[in-house]
Motif scaffolding. Sequence first.
Motif, short mmCIF file in Angstrom:
data_model
loop_
_atom_site.label_atom_id
_atom_site.label_comp_id
_atom_site.label_asym_id
_atom_site.label_seq_id
_atom_site.Cartn_x
_atom_site.Cartn_y
_atom_site.Cartn_z
N PHE A 1 -3.63 14.97 -11.59
CA PHE A 1 -4.78 14.40 -12.30
C PHE A 1 -4.96 12.93 -11.93
CE2 PHE A 1 -6.43 12.14 -16.07
CZ PHE A 1 -7.66 12.75 -16.15
N LYS A 2 -3.85 12.18 -11.95
CA LYS A 2 -3.94 10.75 -11.65
C LYS A 2 -4.38 10.53 -10.20
CE LYS A 2 -1.90 6.51 -13.08
NZ LYS A 2 -1.07 5.90 -14.09
N ARG A 3 -3.85 11.40 -9.30
CA ARG A 3 -4.21 11.27 -7.90
C ARG A 3 -5.69 11.49 -7.67
NH1 ARG A 3 0.53 14.28 -5.75
NH2 ARG A 3 -0.85 16.04 -5.53
N LYS A 4 -6.19 12.55 -8.30
CA LYS A 4 -7.60 12.92 -8.10
C LYS A 4 -8.53 11.86 -8.70
CE LYS A 4 -7.25 16.48 -5.66
NZ LYS A 4 -7.58 16.27 -4.26
N THR A 5 -8.18 11.42 -9.93
CA THR A 5 -9.06 10.43 -10.56
C THR A 5 -9.04 9.12 -9.77
OG1 THR A 5 -7.25 9.96 -12.08
CG2 THR A 5 -9.05 11.30 -12.93
N ALA A 6 -7.85 8.76 -9.24
CA ALA A 6 -7.76 7.52 -8.47
C ALA A 6 -8.61 7.63 -7.21
CB ALA A 6 -6.31 7.22 -8.10
N GLU A 7 -8.52 8.78 -6.56
CA GLU A 7 -9.29 9.02 -5.34
C GLU A 7 -10.79 8.87 -5.63
OE1 GLU A 7 -9.39 12.96 -3.02
OE2 GLU A 7 -7.30 12.29 -3.01
N ALA A 8 -11.21 9.54 -6.71
CA ALA A 8 -12.64 9.49 -7.08
C ALA A 8 -13.06 8.05 -7.35
CB ALA A 8 -12.88 10.36 -8.31
N PHE A 9 -12.17 7.29 -7.99
CA PHE A 9 -12.48 5.91 -8.32
C PHE A 9 -12.67 5.06 -7.06
CE2 PHE A 9 -10.90 1.58 -9.31
CZ PHE A 9 -11.95 1.20 -10.13
N LEU B 1 -12.27 -2.57 -1.78
CA LEU B 1 -10.95 -2.44 -2.38
C LEU B 1 -9.98 -2.00 -1.30
CD1 LEU B 1 -11.39 -0.46 -5.72
CD2 LEU B 1 -11.13 -2.90 -5.40
N VAL B 2 -8.72 -2.32 -1.46
CA VAL B 2 -7.71 -1.80 -0.54
C VAL B 2 -7.23 -0.49 -1.14
CG1 VAL B 2 -5.49 -2.24 0.53
CG2 VAL B 2 -7.05 -4.14 0.10
N PHE C 1 -9.99 0.43 -17.65
CA PHE C 1 -9.70 -0.35 -16.44
C PHE C 1 -10.72 -0.04 -15.35
CE2 PHE C 1 -6.91 -0.89 -12.58
CZ PHE C 1 -6.94 -2.26 -12.62
N ALA C 2 -11.00 1.27 -15.17
CA ALA C 2 -11.97 1.67 -14.15
C ALA C 2 -13.36 1.10 -14.49
CB ALA C 2 -12.04 3.19 -14.06
N VAL D 1 0.85 -1.19 0.00
CA VAL D 1 0.00 0.00 0.00
C VAL D 1 0.88 1.23 0.00
CG1 VAL D 1 -1.72 1.29 1.31
CG2 VAL D 1 -1.84 -1.19 1.22
N ARG D 2 0.53 2.18 -0.84
CA ARG D 2 1.31 3.40 -0.93
C ARG D 2 0.98 4.34 0.22
NH1 ARG D 2 0.94 6.13 -6.55
NH2 ARG D 2 -0.16 4.51 -7.68
N SER D 3 2.01 4.79 0.91
CA SER D 3 1.74 5.72 2.00
C SER D 3 1.50 7.13 1.45
CB SER D 3 2.89 5.71 2.99
OG SER D 3 4.11 5.77 2.31
N LYS D 4 2.09 7.44 0.31
CA LYS D 4 1.87 8.75 -0.31
C LYS D 4 1.72 8.55 -1.81
CE LYS D 4 5.44 10.98 1.92
NZ LYS D 4 6.55 11.86 1.70
N ARG D 5 1.17 9.53 -2.47
CA ARG D 5 1.09 9.43 -3.93
C ARG D 5 1.76 10.62 -4.57
NH1 ARG D 5 -3.51 5.68 -5.81
NH2 ARG D 5 -2.84 6.33 -7.85
N ASP D 6 2.87 11.07 -3.97
CA ASP D 6 3.55 12.27 -4.46
C ASP D 6 4.06 12.14 -5.88
OD1 ASP D 6 3.05 13.18 -2.02
OD2 ASP D 6 5.13 13.29 -1.32
N SER D 7 4.45 10.91 -6.24
CA SER D 7 5.09 10.76 -7.55
C SER D 7 4.08 10.76 -8.69
CB SER D 7 5.91 9.47 -7.57
OG SER D 7 5.05 8.37 -7.37
N ASP D 8 2.79 10.78 -8.36
CA ASP D 8 1.78 10.81 -9.41
C ASP D 8 1.40 12.24 -9.77
OD1 ASP D 8 1.57 8.16 -9.78
OD2 ASP D 8 -0.19 7.88 -8.52
#
Length: 311
Positions: A136-144, A155-156, A219-220, A126-133
């Motif tokens: 846009f990718k962070r927000k869309t992943a969160e929404a997903f 989901l984990v 994928f989503a 599990v990623r502790s942070k998503r700084d490297s993304d």
Amino acid sequence: MLLAVIVPCYNEEEVIELTFNEINKVIENLIKKGWIKKESFIVFVDDGSRDKTWEIISNLHAKYPERVKGLKLSRNCGHQNALMAGMMSFDYDACVTIDADLQDPPEVIENMVEKYREGFEIVYGVRSKRDSDTLFKRKTAEAFYKFMKFLGVELVSNHADFRLLGRRAVKALSEFKESNLFLRGIIPYLGFKSTKVFYERRKRAGGESKYTLGKMLSFAWEGITSFSIFPLRIITVIGALIFIVSLLLSLWALYLKMSGKSVAGWASIVLPLYILGGLNILFLGIIGEYIGKTYIESKKRPRYIVEERLD
Ligand code: UDP
Ligand code: MG
């Protein structure tokens, strides 16, 4: 225990050698510690690459025949299917799946193996942070993740496909025959004793992301439709609401007519026409999607085709 590290590769010529070195270091270290057998190996799955990926894998296999195994899929079958191909084609006690670009740090494999030794069958990275993304990718992943939770799919969060699976979990996974494959949803569904290890995701070691926006969206959508018929249920609910409203409207129109107050109205005719027309097509589309899925599943096609194997 015999460990297999499974690496899906799609046009990864820039990074494979580097990735091999890093993972191999971790494996050597674990062998030295006596945690894993010295026959433990790495499987590179070439997911229909068009660059030198397979050539590099073959060279690595020639150089380290014990350590490196290869699997070449006959075409680009997608990340999830490449993972399945790798997991299902070899024999081992536990496997770790890891991306080829070193975004998932190989050192974490050691923590995973430690958890396995403590008796966990599934270990999620599990990623502790998503700084490297990108933002846009962070927000869309969160929404997903939020949407999937809303749909009731377990989901984990912030776990991608970096995980350890024991032999029993892989066996259970092999019983899932669906072609619409969403590992992140299926693996928590398997049950078994599981735990998480945390890590920071790094930047790609080289090359570019193989997940285009189109692949991400599809994928989503696979994830949503393979786990939930909620979109179909929304249709029923909206349909029922609209039906009630139109019933009320009809009563109102009847009342106007009978009381002699009716005026020929354009808007009142044309607006419902647009709205209902739009909804009709949209909902037919959603229903069609699910029928399409049923169609695809009913064919029971293989999820991947192996063209060559280095073992
Ligand atoms: N990958 C694959 N098939 C595909 C797309 C990606 O096997 O069709 C592999 C890719 O080589 C990498 C992993 O899946 O090892 C994750 O892809 P990537 O790093 O491009 O995704 P991101 O980290 O940008 O989400
Ligand atoms: Mg990546």
